[in-house]
Design a protein around this motif. Structure first.
Motif, PDB file in Angstrom:
ATOM      1  N   ASP A  61      84.783  45.384  30.714  1.00 21.64           N
ATOM      2  CA  ASP A  61      84.843  46.979  29.694  1.00 21.64           C
ATOM      3  C   ASP A  61      85.193  48.675  29.997  1.00 21.64           C
ATOM      4  N   ALA A  62      85.892  48.527  31.093  1.00 17.83           N
ATOM      5  CA  ALA A  62      86.759  50.119  31.786  1.00 17.83           C
ATOM      6  C   ALA A  62      87.502  49.921  30.928  1.00 17.83           C
ATOM      7  N   PHE A  63      88.069  48.475  30.552  1.00 11.58           N
ATOM      8  CA  PHE A  63      89.963  48.670  30.070  1.00 11.58           C
ATOM      9  C   PHE A  63      90.138  47.780  28.551  1.00 11.58           C
ATOM     10  N   ARG A  64      88.822  48.167  28.264  1.00 10.42           N
ATOM     11  CA  ARG A  64      88.407  46.678  27.289  1.00 10.42           C
ATOM     12  C   ARG A  64      89.641  46.408  26.207  1.00 10.42           C
ATOM     13  N   GLU A  65      90.066  47.880  25.909  1.00 12.70           N
ATOM     14  CA  GLU A  65      91.772  47.961  24.645  1.00 12.70           C
ATOM     15  C   GLU A  65      92.425  47.293  25.625  1.00 12.70           C
ATOM     16  N   ASP A  66      92.888  46.870  27.012  1.00 12.28           N
ATOM     17  CA  ASP A  66      93.829  45.719  26.941  1.00 12.28           C
ATOM     18  C   ASP A  66      93.594  44.046  27.396  1.00 12.28           C
ATOM     19  N   TYR A  67      92.342  44.281  26.547  1.00 12.28           N
ATOM     20  CA  TYR A  67      91.951  42.610  26.533  1.00 12.28           C
ATOM     21  C   TYR A  67      91.550  42.206  25.233  1.00 12.28           C
ATOM     22  N   GLU A  68      91.800  42.974  24.160  1.00 11.10           N
ATOM     23  CA  GLU A  68      91.474  42.669  22.952  1.00 11.10           C
ATOM     24  C   GLU A  68      92.368  43.369  22.208  1.00 11.10           C
ATOM     25  N   LEU A  81      90.941  39.524  18.536  1.00 14.76           N
ATOM     26  CA  LEU A  81      91.066  38.578  19.456  1.00 14.76           C
ATOM     27  C   LEU A  81      90.319  38.797  21.034  1.00 14.76           C
ATOM     28  N   TRP A  82      89.898  38.219  21.347  1.00 16.04           N
ATOM     29  CA  TRP A  82      89.674  38.697  22.961  1.00 16.04           C
ATOM     30  C   TRP A  82      89.746  37.338  23.704  1.00 16.04           C
ATOM     31  N   TYR A  83      89.786  38.093  25.414  1.00 14.05           N
ATOM     32  CA  TYR A  83      89.157  37.423  26.477  1.00 14.05           C
ATOM     33  C   TYR A  83      87.830  37.232  26.684  1.00 14.05           C
ATOM     34  N   SER A  84      88.004  36.439  27.293  1.00 11.23           N
ATOM     35  CA  SER A  84      85.979  36.310  27.278  1.00 11.23           C
ATOM     36  C   SER A  84      86.056  37.138  28.739  1.00 11.23           C
ATOM     37  N   ALA A  85      84.712  36.487  29.170  1.00 10.81           N
ATOM     38  CA  ALA A  85      84.124  37.794  30.096  1.00 10.81           C
ATOM     39  C   ALA A  85      84.666  37.170  31.131  1.00 10.81           C
ATOM     40  N   SER A  86      84.919  35.284  31.254  1.00 16.29           N
ATOM     41  CA  SER A  86      84.548  34.885  32.411  1.00 16.29           C
ATOM     42  C   SER A  86      87.002  34.756  32.888  1.00 16.29           C
ATOM     43  N   GLY A  87      87.252  35.005  31.532  1.00 16.32           N
ATOM     44  CA  GLY A  87      88.528  35.580  31.877  1.00 16.32           C
ATOM     45  C   GLY A  87      89.888  34.228  31.768  1.00 16.32           C
ATOM     46  N   ASP A  88      88.861  32.976  31.266  1.00 16.87           N
ATOM     47  CA  ASP A  88      89.552  31.939  30.825  1.00 16.87           C
ATOM     48  C   ASP A  88      89.636  31.089  29.175  1.00 16.87           C
ATOM     49  N   ARG A  89      89.091  32.321  28.568  1.00 10.22           N
ATOM     50  CA  ARG A  89      89.549  31.685  26.999  1.00 10.22           C
ATOM     51  C   ARG A  89      89.713  33.051  26.513  1.00 10.22           C
ATOM     52  N   LEU A  90      90.359  32.169  25.399  1.00 11.77           N
ATOM     53  CA  LEU A  90      90.417  33.219  24.189  1.00 11.77           C
ATOM     54  C   LEU A  90      89.581  33.242  22.766  1.00 11.77           C
ATOM     55  N   LEU A  91      89.633  34.909  22.614  1.00 18.42           N
ATOM     56  CA  LEU A  91      88.350  34.110  21.020  1.00 18.42           C
ATOM     57  C   LEU A  91      88.458  34.842  19.595  1.00 18.42           C
ATOM     58  N   VAL A 107      86.496  29.511  19.740  1.00 14.50           N
ATOM     59  CA  VAL A 107      87.129  29.532  21.376  1.00 14.50           C
ATOM     60  C   VAL A 107      88.512  29.042  20.713  1.00 14.50           C
ATOM     61  N   LEU A 108      89.577  29.446  20.250  1.00 13.78           N
ATOM     62  CA  LEU A 108      90.863  28.698  20.076  1.00 13.78           C
ATOM     63  C   LEU A 108      91.291  28.712  21.585  1.00 13.78           C
ATOM     64  N   HIS A 109      91.061  28.976  23.000  1.00 13.87           N
ATOM     65  CA  HIS A 109      91.910  28.256  23.640  1.00 13.87           C
ATOM     66  C   HIS A 109      91.536  28.539  25.219  1.00 13.87           C
ATOM     67  N   ARG A 110      90.969  27.354  25.791  1.00 17.22           N
ATOM     68  CA  ARG A 110      90.606  27.442  27.362  1.00 17.22           C
ATOM     69  C   ARG A 110      91.536  27.178  28.078  1.00 17.22           C
ATOM     70  N   ALA A 130      99.757  35.516  13.362  1.00 15.87           N
ATOM     71  CA  ALA A 130     100.400  34.887  14.400  1.00 15.87           C
ATOM     72  C   ALA A 130      99.698  36.488  16.004  1.00 15.87           C
ATOM     73  N   VAL A 131      99.539  35.719  16.789  1.00 19.03           N
ATOM     74  CA  VAL A 131      99.399  35.909  17.577  1.00 19.03           C
ATOM     75  C   VAL A 131     100.788  35.499  19.422  1.00 19.03           C
ATOM     76  N   ILE A 132     100.385  36.585  20.295  1.00 17.29           N
ATOM     77  CA  ILE A 132     101.027  35.908  21.549  1.00 17.29           C
ATOM     78  C   ILE A 132      99.558  36.617  22.938  1.00 17.29           C
ATOM     79  N   ALA A 133      99.235  35.833  23.446  1.00 16.31           N
ATOM     80  CA  ALA A 133      98.092  35.892  24.756  1.00 16.31           C
ATOM     81  C   ALA A 133      98.860  34.721  25.501  1.00 16.31           C
ATOM     82  N   ASP A 134      98.491  35.418  26.670  1.00 24.00           N
ATOM     83  CA  ASP A 134      98.843  34.497  28.510  1.00 24.00           C
ATOM     84  C   ASP A 134      97.826  34.522  29.350  1.00 24.00           C
TER      85      ASP A 134
END
Length: 207
Positions: A61-68, A81-91, A107-110, A130-134
């Motif tokens: 929540d404090a740095f959400r711009e880094d994860y979406e 696109l964003w990372y889930s609260a659990s950290g293991d999914r791209l939505l 969910v695009l990737h778990r 097109a997207v890059i995520a890690d």
């Protein structure tokens, strides 16, 4: 002259559907749209269901711009696109200005990795997104990724192609450029590695 007017009107009415058929494929010569990969968006053929609001989920929540990330398309649509609260999914979810609503998140990737890396890169060109995520253990603190994603979608964005490379330092840049069989996406990585994608052929190459 009066007797000819109905003929002129009839010709115009008959021509209008033909103009619509040509324009619907984004120009070009005869038959290419029917045979080649469809990267152009046709709202009338959109199979997405727009019945939701933008998700407020975030990994931090404090740095959400880094994860979406979000990109706007020339036709007024938006893709989030964003990372889930659990950290293991791209939505992902996308917005239609015609419907005035968003799709339900999918969910695009778990990942088997527990943490996302900072930053999601997204770009669009010629109807392709097109997207890059890690992902990687402690990746948000600067450790290298262990699960590197390249993603691409086109048309109504209901189907995404996802390439996951494990034990790799991550894709560093991507481009979209014209090619013989439709827009070509290229992801470039360290030491000259590269990955390509087209709607017709899917992914090729890789780390």
């Amino acid at each position: 002259m009066t007797a000819r007017r109905p003929l002129v009107v009839a010709v115009v009415v008959l021509l209008l559907p033909l103009v619509g058929c040509d324009g619907g494929g984004g120009g070009g010569g005869g038959g290419a749209d029917a045979e080649g990969p469809a990267t152009a968006y046709d709202p009338a053929r959109d199979t997405s269901v727009y019945d939701d609001a933008p998700s407020t989920e975030t990994f931090d929540d404090a740095f959400r711009e880094d994860y979406e990330a979000q990109v706007s398309l020339p036709d007024g649509r938006k893709v989030r696109l964003w990372y889930s609260a659990s950290g293991d999914r791209l939505l992902e979810q996308h917005y239609s200005p015609r419907e005035g609503a968003w799709t339900t998140p999918v969910v695009l990737h778990r990942s088997e990795e527990p943490d996302p890396c900072q930053g999601i890169e997204v770009t669009e060109e010629d109807g392709v997104v097109a997207v890059i995520a890690d992902f990687g253990l402690y990746c948000y603190d600067g450790d290298p990724p262990s699960d590197s994603l390249a993603l691409a979608a086109t048309g109504d964005l209901t189907t995404w192609d996802v390439d996951s490379t494990l034990g790799f330092d991550g894709w560093q840049a991507m481009t979209i450029e014209p090619a013989a069989d439709g827009p070509l996406v290229t992801w470039d990585g360290p030491e000259g590695t590269s990955l390509t994608w087209t709607a017709a052929s899917g992914f090729a190459g890789g780390a």
